[in-house]
Design an enzyme around this catalytic site. Sequence first.
Site, PDB file in Angstrom:
ATOM      1  N   HIS A   1     -36.817  41.708 -37.369  1.00 47.41           N
ATOM      2  CA  HIS A   1     -37.599  40.491 -37.639  1.00 47.41           C
ATOM      3  C   HIS A   1     -38.683  40.783 -38.677  1.00 47.41           C
ATOM      4  O   HIS A   1     -38.855  40.015 -39.640  1.00 47.41           O
ATOM      5  CB  HIS A   1     -38.231  39.984 -36.341  1.00 47.41           C
ATOM      6  N   GLU A   2     -39.417  41.883 -38.498  1.00 49.20           N
ATOM      7  CA  GLU A   2     -40.476  42.237 -39.447  1.00 49.20           C
ATOM      8  C   GLU A   2     -39.893  42.539 -40.829  1.00 49.20           C
ATOM      9  O   GLU A   2     -40.495  42.219 -41.858  1.00 49.20           O
ATOM     10  CB  GLU A   2     -41.272  43.443 -38.929  1.00 49.20           C
TER      11      GLU A   2
ATOM     12  N   HIS B   1     -39.379  39.494 -42.944  1.00 50.93           N
ATOM     13  CA  HIS B   1     -40.535  39.042 -43.730  1.00 50.93           C
ATOM     14  C   HIS B   1     -40.561  39.739 -45.088  1.00 50.93           C
ATOM     15  O   HIS B   1     -40.892  39.124 -46.108  1.00 50.93           O
ATOM     16  CB  HIS B   1     -41.831  39.350 -42.973  1.00 50.93           C
TER      17      HIS B   1
ATOM     18  N   GLU C   1     -41.369  32.457 -39.816  1.00 53.08           N
ATOM     19  CA  GLU C   1     -41.013  33.197 -38.607  1.00 53.08           C
ATOM     20  C   GLU C   1     -39.590  32.862 -38.153  1.00 53.08           C
ATOM     21  O   GLU C   1     -38.846  33.739 -37.704  1.00 53.08           O
ATOM     22  CB  GLU C   1     -42.012  32.885 -37.483  1.00 53.08           C
TER      23      GLU C   1
END
Length: 427
Positions: free
Chosen positions: A276-277, A280, A356
């Site tokens: 997930h990070e 970004h 997100e």
Amino acid sequence: MSKKWSIAALVLYVVYAVGMYFYIFHGASGGVPATLKGTVADPQTFMTERELYLSDDYSKIRNFLFFVVTPFEWLVYFLILFMGISRVFEKWADTKWRLFKNGAYLFLLNLFTTIVFYPIDIYRYSLSKEYGISTQGFSSWMRDYVIDFWVNFGTTLLIVLVLYWLIQKSAKKWWLYAWLLTIPFAIFMMYLQPVVIDPLYNEFTPLKDKELEAKILSLADQADIPSDHVFEVDMSEKTNALNAYVTGIGGNSRIVLWDTTLNNLTDEEILFIMAHEMGHYVEKHIYIGIALYLLSMLVGLWLISKIMPWMVSKFGRVLNIEKVSDIRSLPLFLVLASFLLFISNPISNTVSRYQETRSDEYAMELTGDAEAAVSTFQNLAKAGLSEVNPPWLVKIFRYTHPPMLERINTIARYTDKNEVETEQQAE
């Protein structure tokens, strides 16, 4: 006249606070839609009765504090102006050197507001301890509180000294010059944050679990993300909450895992968080964020440059301000900046929630592990006693991330979409 304005401000604030109390505690309720009852998104399927009760109670208190503390800050600054306290601070700080005068004034103002807000801050700390989120001892909390004061004072001092020097030199274009200086300053602070500021609060060390580190770096390699090291930070001394993030820019960028995350999640769940990070990074969210921040700063400074002189010319006597360039006008500047930031929250939070969601979808593409994704969100909700589906007003003003209900639904939609595509390919 000032007394009447002070009373009017107090009455207006009390009416607002009462209204928000009824909205938060007796009005709005997110709840779980009937169609999702009993699914993995329903907190009753993964939280105990006590956790459900604490989550509801804790969330309402925190939401109420959010909506009343910021306007209370405006009230305090207005009272500082109405009651002539700002003028007194300016008199106490008076020297023949303007820079020293402005610096001394800022220190007095910061010290005064810190004392005023200390009861609220100590209540928040006690609340977090009472509900089992914080594990931090009082002495450790006070240490962080003092560090916060000096770090905030140091950065604010630099900004205020430059800002009021610009206002004095160019009454009409100071906002543009200030914005131009914001660009290198923001980038410099982002570069400095992970190596200078963050270590003041916690100890960062290379990830001890080398097997897990190898898995994370392998994942980063799949995503074409240049990263040599993963760091862990000793947050268990302060909180039971879980978190992980990518911070910094350039050579100072790093992947950071809280030790609470390492201690409470499986490797698969940690890898999903890391994916997930990484989403970004791949989606360039950090650079989009910088661009949007700079744009909002440009608009905000321009608006302040128009509103502030008008307020001084219209209500200068009541506010005890003779001209904008006087350092005693700083509380008015802070009120306007805080107000503009507050009302822009729905826009910035909408952008953030979209980013997100995109990162959640990217994490699913990279890991393909829906089970780990769902259990990760469930554990995050449990550890932070989060509302899975907050009221609308709370969501748009407070939530930078989608509520857990939406995040779990994103995983479900992604899984369903993949299953349909697989079936179509098989046909």
